[in-house]
Design a protein around this motif. Sequence first.
Motif, PDB file in Angstrom:
ATOM      1  N   ASP A 207     -52.348 -24.149  -8.512  1.00 21.06           N
ATOM      2  CA  ASP A 207     -51.783 -22.850  -8.152  1.00 21.06           C
ATOM      3  C   ASP A 207     -50.266 -22.867  -8.034  1.00 21.06           C
ATOM      4  N   ALA A 239     -60.612 -23.415   1.381  1.00 23.92           N
ATOM      5  CA  ALA A 239     -60.174 -22.836   0.111  1.00 23.92           C
ATOM      6  C   ALA A 239     -59.338 -23.851  -0.668  1.00 23.92           C
ATOM      7  N   ARG A 243     -60.761 -25.043  -4.296  1.00 19.42           N
ATOM      8  CA  ARG A 243     -59.915 -24.664  -5.426  1.00 19.42           C
ATOM      9  C   ARG A 243     -59.382 -25.921  -6.125  1.00 19.42           C
ATOM     10  N   TYR A 247     -60.358 -27.306  -9.935  1.00 20.81           N
ATOM     11  CA  TYR A 247     -59.301 -27.386 -10.947  1.00 20.81           C
ATOM     12  C   TYR A 247     -59.203 -28.799 -11.520  1.00 20.81           C
TER      13      TYR A 247
END
Length: 253
Positions: A207, A239, A243, A247
């Motif tokens: 991110d 989270a 996440r 990824y």
Amino acid sequence: MSRYSVSFQLYSARFFLPVEPQLAYLKEVGYDAVELWPPNYEEDAKTFRRQVDAAGLEVSGMHMPLAGLVAEPRRYFDYAHEVGTKTLIPPYVPQAERVPTADFWRSVGDRLRVGAELAKAEGLKVAWHNHDFEYVRLEDYSRPIDHIMDAAGPDVEFEIDIGWVTRGWADPAKELTRYADRITAIQLKDTALAGTDFDQGWTPTGDGIIDWPSLRPLFDGTRANLLVVEHDRPSDWKALAKRSVDYIKALVG
């Protein structure tokens, strides 16, 4: 099947205790292992080991104070045996102790070398973990990281933290190549643009601003078979964990 295991540095979830349900969640979302920091094991290493085993996770390594590696090696070797890891990772030199000279940073490497020699007799190994300050040039334009690794010698491995390399204004691709034969773990720590305040500017892996797809081929040129997730101050650790592992697993196939 990927050659890489994925581990979660429990420091990232230190404000969201207790740790036992964290372990269960990490296993559920796809982690293979956890990396420890001292509060995980110093109070009751045996209980912590039982919790890790019950969750079906491995202990990929344990962070520990550099001072303890030489001053109290027996204490930390015993912790390593108890929690079931072979890798001791000194990750930091406190700011008050840092001296901006090559001799000082070589002395850090010397301490790692001595610690690694002691650890080897125990069936253990030592790896250095970087922050950003190792990439700040000294007056002679040399870098602390190079003095550390040179003085430490080949028995000291390297857990490279890509987020801190980036914040140190170094090139992660060059560092992955330069220390390929020493890197045994890669922290895929991601960072937002400089000046971002939210979560101290750290983000889940994938991110932030780091170009992971361009770095991915370089992983295979290192000795690493371990990829580690870390975030210094997540507002939502679950989270972050999910996440990041999603990824990373897509990234490495």
